[in-house]
Design a protein around this motif. Structure first.
Motif, PDB file in Angstrom:
ATOM      1  N   THR A  43      54.615  44.728  51.834  1.00 15.71           N
ATOM      2  CA  THR A  43      54.913  44.489  50.176  1.00 15.71           C
ATOM      3  C   THR A  43      54.000  43.502  49.620  1.00 15.71           C
ATOM      4  N   GLY A  44      53.660  43.784  48.318  1.00 14.00           N
ATOM      5  CA  GLY A  44      52.659  42.767  47.683  1.00 14.00           C
ATOM      6  C   GLY A  44      51.288  43.119  48.266  1.00 14.00           C
ATOM      7  N   SER A  45      50.908  44.239  48.732  1.00  8.95           N
ATOM      8  CA  SER A  45      49.590  44.074  49.523  1.00  8.95           C
ATOM      9  C   SER A  45      48.713  44.901  48.524  1.00  8.95           C
ATOM     10  N   GLY A  46      49.221  45.379  47.069  1.00  7.80           N
ATOM     11  CA  GLY A  46      48.588  45.925  46.220  1.00  7.80           C
ATOM     12  C   GLY A  46      48.668  47.504  46.163  1.00  7.80           C
ATOM     13  N   LYS A  47      49.662  48.155  46.831  1.00  2.00           N
ATOM     14  CA  LYS A  47      49.802  49.441  46.527  1.00  2.00           C
ATOM     15  C   LYS A  47      49.623  50.255  45.375  1.00  2.00           C
ATOM     16  N   THR A  48      50.094  49.553  44.444  1.00  2.72           N
ATOM     17  CA  THR A  48      50.025  50.357  42.795  1.00  2.72           C
ATOM     18  C   THR A  48      48.802  50.637  42.539  1.00  2.72           C
ATOM     19  N   LEU A  49      47.699  49.581  42.605  1.00  6.74           N
ATOM     20  CA  LEU A  49      46.514  49.730  42.151  1.00  6.74           C
ATOM     21  C   LEU A  49      45.985  50.742  43.120  1.00  6.74           C
ATOM     22  N   MET A  64      59.556  45.302  42.758  1.00  5.01           N
ATOM     23  CA  MET A  64      59.576  44.344  41.569  1.00  5.01           C
ATOM     24  C   MET A  64      58.487  43.365  41.775  1.00  5.01           C
ATOM     25  N   ASP A  65      57.530  43.016  40.749  1.00  4.67           N
ATOM     26  CA  ASP A  65      56.535  42.133  41.118  1.00  4.67           C
ATOM     27  C   ASP A  65      56.685  41.256  40.090  1.00  4.67           C
ATOM     28  N   VAL A  66      57.144  39.890  40.376  1.00  9.66           N
ATOM     29  CA  VAL A  66      57.335  38.897  39.556  1.00  9.66           C
ATOM     30  C   VAL A  66      56.377  37.754  39.906  1.00  9.66           C
ATOM     31  N   SER A  76      38.784  40.555  41.105  1.00 12.51           N
ATOM     32  CA  SER A  76      37.530  40.436  41.444  1.00 12.51           C
ATOM     33  C   SER A  76      37.132  41.260  42.571  1.00 12.51           C
ATOM     34  N   LYS A  77      38.111  41.551  43.425  1.00  9.86           N
ATOM     35  CA  LYS A  77      37.933  42.387  44.733  1.00  9.86           C
ATOM     36  C   LYS A  77      39.165  43.186  44.979  1.00  9.86           C
ATOM     37  N   LEU A  78      38.704  44.312  45.769  1.00  9.95           N
ATOM     38  CA  LEU A  78      39.790  45.246  46.216  1.00  9.95           C
ATOM     39  C   LEU A  78      40.522  44.488  47.378  1.00  9.95           C
ATOM     40  N   GLY A  93      59.774  40.418  50.568  1.00  2.80           N
ATOM     41  CA  GLY A  93      58.662  40.859  49.908  1.00  2.80           C
ATOM     42  C   GLY A  93      58.419  40.355  48.362  1.00  2.80           C
ATOM     43  N   ARG A  94      59.637  40.005  47.780  1.00  3.43           N
ATOM     44  CA  ARG A  94      59.530  39.715  46.466  1.00  3.43           C
ATOM     45  C   ARG A  94      58.727  38.406  46.207  1.00  3.43           C
ATOM     46  N   THR A  95      58.583  37.776  47.264  1.00  2.00           N
ATOM     47  CA  THR A  95      57.604  36.435  47.446  1.00  2.00           C
ATOM     48  C   THR A  95      56.347  36.784  48.283  1.00  2.00           C
ATOM     49  N   ALA A  96      55.318  35.682  48.331  1.00  2.61           N
ATOM     50  CA  ALA A  96      54.288  35.848  49.291  1.00  2.61           C
ATOM     51  C   ALA A  96      53.482  37.317  49.057  1.00  2.61           C
ATOM     52  N   ARG A  97      53.418  37.540  47.873  1.00  3.54           N
ATOM     53  CA  ARG A  97      52.534  38.853  47.407  1.00  3.54           C
ATOM     54  C   ARG A  97      51.166  38.557  46.731  1.00  3.54           C
ATOM     55  N   ALA A  98      50.329  39.306  47.168  1.00  9.58           N
ATOM     56  CA  ALA A  98      48.990  39.521  46.880  1.00  9.58           C
ATOM     57  C   ALA A  98      48.218  38.201  47.435  1.00  9.58           C
ATOM     58  N   GLY A  99      48.531  37.999  48.716  1.00  8.79           N
ATOM     59  CA  GLY A  99      47.930  36.850  49.604  1.00  8.79           C
ATOM     60  C   GLY A  99      48.542  35.398  49.283  1.00  8.79           C
ATOM     61  N   VAL A 136      44.299  47.755  51.512  1.00  5.35           N
ATOM     62  CA  VAL A 136      44.736  49.134  51.276  1.00  5.35           C
ATOM     63  C   VAL A 136      43.992  49.825  50.154  1.00  5.35           C
ATOM     64  N   GLN A 137      43.678  48.984  49.187  1.00  2.00           N
ATOM     65  CA  GLN A 137      42.980  49.692  48.097  1.00  2.00           C
ATOM     66  C   GLN A 137      41.554  50.315  48.503  1.00  2.00           C
ATOM     67  N   VAL A 138      40.802  49.637  49.265  1.00  4.08           N
ATOM     68  CA  VAL A 138      39.621  50.122  49.897  1.00  4.08           C
ATOM     69  C   VAL A 138      39.771  51.160  50.488  1.00  4.08           C
TER      70      VAL A 138
HETATM   71  N1  LIG Z   1      42.902  43.604  44.072  1.00  2.00           N
HETATM   72  C1  LIG Z   1      43.588  42.585  43.711  1.00  2.00           C
HETATM   73  N2  LIG Z   1      43.422  41.469  43.445  1.00  2.00           N
HETATM   74  C2  LIG Z   1      44.208  40.468  43.062  1.00  2.00           C
HETATM   75  N3  LIG Z   1      45.476  40.766  42.749  1.00  2.00           N
HETATM   76  C3  LIG Z   1      45.990  42.204  43.304  1.00  2.00           C
HETATM   77  C4  LIG Z   1      45.028  43.106  43.489  1.00  2.00           C
HETATM   78  N4  LIG Z   1      45.732  44.342  43.668  1.00  2.00           N
HETATM   79  C5  LIG Z   1      46.839  43.797  43.262  1.00  2.00           C
HETATM   80  N5  LIG Z   1      47.356  42.675  42.797  1.00  2.00           N
HETATM   81  C6  LIG Z   1      48.531  42.089  42.724  1.00  2.00           C
HETATM   82  O1  LIG Z   1      49.172  41.966  43.885  1.00  2.00           O
HETATM   83  C7  LIG Z   1      50.479  41.995  43.276  1.00  2.00           C
HETATM   84  C8  LIG Z   1      51.324  43.147  44.072  1.00  2.00           C
HETATM   85  O2  LIG Z   1      50.807  44.387  44.052  1.00  2.00           O
HETATM   86  P1  LIG Z   1      51.731  45.447  43.969  1.00  2.00           P
HETATM   87  O3  LIG Z   1      53.053  45.132  43.212  1.00  2.00           O
HETATM   88  O4  LIG Z   1      51.046  46.825  43.642  1.00  2.00           O
HETATM   89  O5  LIG Z   1      52.545  45.570  45.459  1.00  2.00           O
HETATM   90  P2  LIG Z   1      53.161  46.679  46.400  1.00  2.00           P
HETATM   91  O6  LIG Z   1      52.229  46.747  47.817  1.00  2.00           O
HETATM   92  O7  LIG Z   1      53.358  47.939  45.747  1.00  2.00           O
HETATM   93  O8  LIG Z   1      54.369  45.680  46.782  1.00  2.00           O
HETATM   94  P3  LIG Z   1      56.024  46.458  46.875  1.00  2.00           P
HETATM   95  O9  LIG Z   1      55.776  46.982  48.377  1.00  2.00           O
HETATM   96  O10 LIG Z   1      56.804  45.363  47.026  1.00  2.00           O
HETATM   97  O11 LIG Z   1      55.954  47.479  45.790  1.00  2.00           O
HETATM   98  C9  LIG Z   1      50.633  42.393  41.775  1.00  2.00           C
HETATM   99  O12 LIG Z   1      50.829  41.299  41.178  1.00  2.00           O
HETATM  100  C10 LIG Z   1      49.428  42.843  41.643  1.00  2.00           C
HETATM  101  O13 LIG Z   1      48.886  42.574  40.283  1.00  2.00           O
END
Ligand SMILES: Nc1ncnc2c1ncn2[C@@H]1O[C@H](COP(=O)(O)OP(=O)(O)OP(=O)(O)O)[C@@H](O)[C@H]1O
Length: 501
Positions: free
Chosen positions: A78-84, A400-402, A49-51, A425-431, A54-56
């Motif tokens: 880690t887990g900050s959403g770099k892929t998107l 890896m994102d599990v 629902s929001k960016l 960083g395999r835990t505490a991902r996406a907040g 790092v995505q912004v």
């Molecule tokens: N805007 C968002 N809102 C909610 N969840 C999100 C958002 N962006 C990404 N996520 C979720 O956050 C998780 C972590 O994203 P991602 O794998 O891209 O992290 P990363 O920064 O690449 O981490 P790493 O450095 O470990 O590779 C994923 O499950 C993803 O679906």
């Protein structure tokens, strides 16, 4: 020598004053400028629902006034959403799709499982917009893989593609996610495969990819794209640049030497990312970056996720397995990854844990010692929650994102802070919240403390396991050890251990 142990690493001038990503606010989708409505609904389907910040920040530098004028280097936890963060602007930039498909964006990642994960993210946002995403990871033979990436004319009629001119080949995909080795195979061997039309190159987990040669993948890719990119055709972008960007989380820094308004699509735009991005000029220079802009979260190179709690668990070396078992028992049903220092200790520890009769926790191994097929199956089962504890070696888990991993346990103190960052960083991902436990003996406490000082947000509390719990486990431990001995003897009698196939 590892970069962390170099006394003074000279830093490239453009890295000295990064833009601080943490100054960006999260942004709800309805406030994101120029977000195509189909992209918005694809994101909503992903329950986004929001960016994230790092995505912004990346949207600002690519779709916003930054307009991809500069190559981007991102150091974000880690887990900050770099892929998107990179997938979203690339998909937006590739719109509108042209009738003739060509490969315009390439993402390189170090492992096959990570490539599958990244492809899934692209699929979710690119397919609804008519863009196709391919995979080059060596899951199938080179021939099978190339036929999923390129139309080979005359295939049905039995014409040998070797006799056809490149003009006859057409890409089936707009975006390709690849591991370096297989990518080089296609560049060198696969007829019809070309990087000539590439506009965007992403190097994810960059420090890992730049550390190893992987068949000289980087020079090979850069060489294959060099003669190209003189033509326009990236699609979109300029209109956005003209219109301006209403949301500005920071005032834009002037970018000396870049002609504002020059067409960014007449070159290959690069995005380089990691949670522990290298600052080694010798490595970064290989990327041949153009007026790079450095975006970083916080002041220090290493930063742990905001909602991670770190704990140390001090015990004598010889009773470490007992402490681990007691800890696993106390964590109950929660999903957990246990890291060890090598593939061999991963294998041994997993076997030992499975010999604890009354543990009643399903535990599986995941390491480079196993065949890829076994590894991917294990990961899928772990994702689906079919077992609780994954015992893993380091190299396979980058990125890896599990979902639902609440705990990470370092069975061995990691040698480098970088390793700690990626493991934790395999835990505490996406907040989400998460905990990282590190088992250590008394003589390792000092080294661990020095290690943790290198990272931001690295406070570490002591976690105690009541001694009566350890006492209770002693007899079970002895039984487990003799059971393990039997298994080892048995496997030596067999020619090959099945778990590795
Ligand atoms: N805007 C968002 N809102 C909610 N969840 C999100 C958002 N962006 C990404 N996520 C979720 O956050 C998780 C972590 O994203 P991602 O794998 O891209 O992290 P990363 O920064 O690449 O981490 P790493 O450095 O470990 O590779 C994923 O499950 C993803 O679906």
């Amino acid at each position: 020598m590892d970069e962390e142990n170099q006394r003074s690493v000279p830093v490239l001038p453009w890295m000295r004053h990064p833009l601080d990503v943490t100054r960006c606010e999260q942004l709800s989708l309805r406030r994101v400028p120029f977000l195509d409505c189909r992209l918005k609904s694809a994101l909503e389907n992903m329950k986004i629902s929001k960016l994230f910040p790092v995505q912004v920040a990346l949207w600002q530098e690519t779709i916003g006034p930054g307009n991809f004028e500069r190559d981007l280097c991102i150091n974000s936890p880690t887990g900050s959403g770099k892929t998107l963060a990179y997938a979203l602007p690339i998909v937006r930039k590739l719109l509108p799709t042209s009738t003739v498909k060509c490969l315009r964006a390439l993402v390189v990642v170090p492992t096959r499982d990570l490539a599958l994960q990244v492809k899934q993210v692209f699929d979710a946002i690119a397919l609804p917009l008519g863009l196709r995403v391919g995979l080059a990871v060596g899951q199938s033979s080179v021939a099978d893989e190339i036929s999923s990436l390129v139309y080979l004319p005359g295939e049905e009629e039995g014409v040998d593609p070797g006799f056809l001119s490149p003009f006859w080949f057409q890409s089936k995909v707009d975006i390709l996610v690849a591991t370096p080795g297989r990518l080089v195979d296609h560049v060198n061997l696969s007829r019809g495969f070309t990087l000539k039309h590439l506009h965007y190159l992403v190097v994810d987990e960059a420090d890992r990819l730049l550390r190893e040669d992987y068949q000289s993948w980087l020079p090979t890719v850069l060489k294959s794209t060099q003669s190209s990119n003189n033509d326009d055709g990236g699609g979109g972008g300029d209109d956005v640049f003209q219109l301006g960007f209403p949301y500005s989380p920071w005032s834009r820094r002037s970018c000396s030497g870049v002609e504002r308004g020059s067409n960014p699509h007449s070159r290959l735009a690069k995005v380089v990312l990691s949670a522990t991005l290298t600052r080694d000029p010798g490595r970064l220079v290989q990327l041949n970056l153009r007026h790079p802009l450095f975006l970083s979260a916080g002041k220090m190179r290493y930063r742990l996720p905001e909602n991670l709690e770190s704990f140390k668990l001090i015990c004598e070396r010889k009773v470490k397995p007992l402490y681990l078992v007691a800890l696993l028992k106390s964590l109950g049903e929660e999903k957990c990854i246990v890291f060890t220092r090598s593939v061999d200790s991963t294998h041994r520890l997993c076997k030992l844990l499975n010999c604890f009769g009354d543990l009643q926790i399903d535990i599986k191994e995941y390491s480079g010692r196993q065949h890829q097929r076994v590894r991917s199956k294990t990961l899928n089962e772990f994702r689906k929650g079919q077992f609780q504890v994954l015992v893993s070696s380091d190299e396979m888990t980058r990125g890896m994102d599990v979902e639902g991993v609440r705990n990470v346990i370092n069975y061995d103190v990691p040698k480098y802070i970088k390793t700690y960052v990626h493991r934790a960083g395999r835990t505490a991902r996406a907040g989400q919240t998460g905990r990282c436990f590190t088992l250590m003996s008394n003589d390792e406490v000092g080294r661990f403390k020095r290690l943790m000082k290198k990272a931001e947000a690295s406070a570490c509390l002591e976690h105690n396991v009541p001694s009566h719990l350890i006492e209770e486990l002693h007899s079970t431990y002895q039984l487990a050890l003799s059971k393990l001995k039997e298994i080892i003897l048995e496997s030596r009698r067999k020619p090959k251990d099945k778990s590795c196939q």
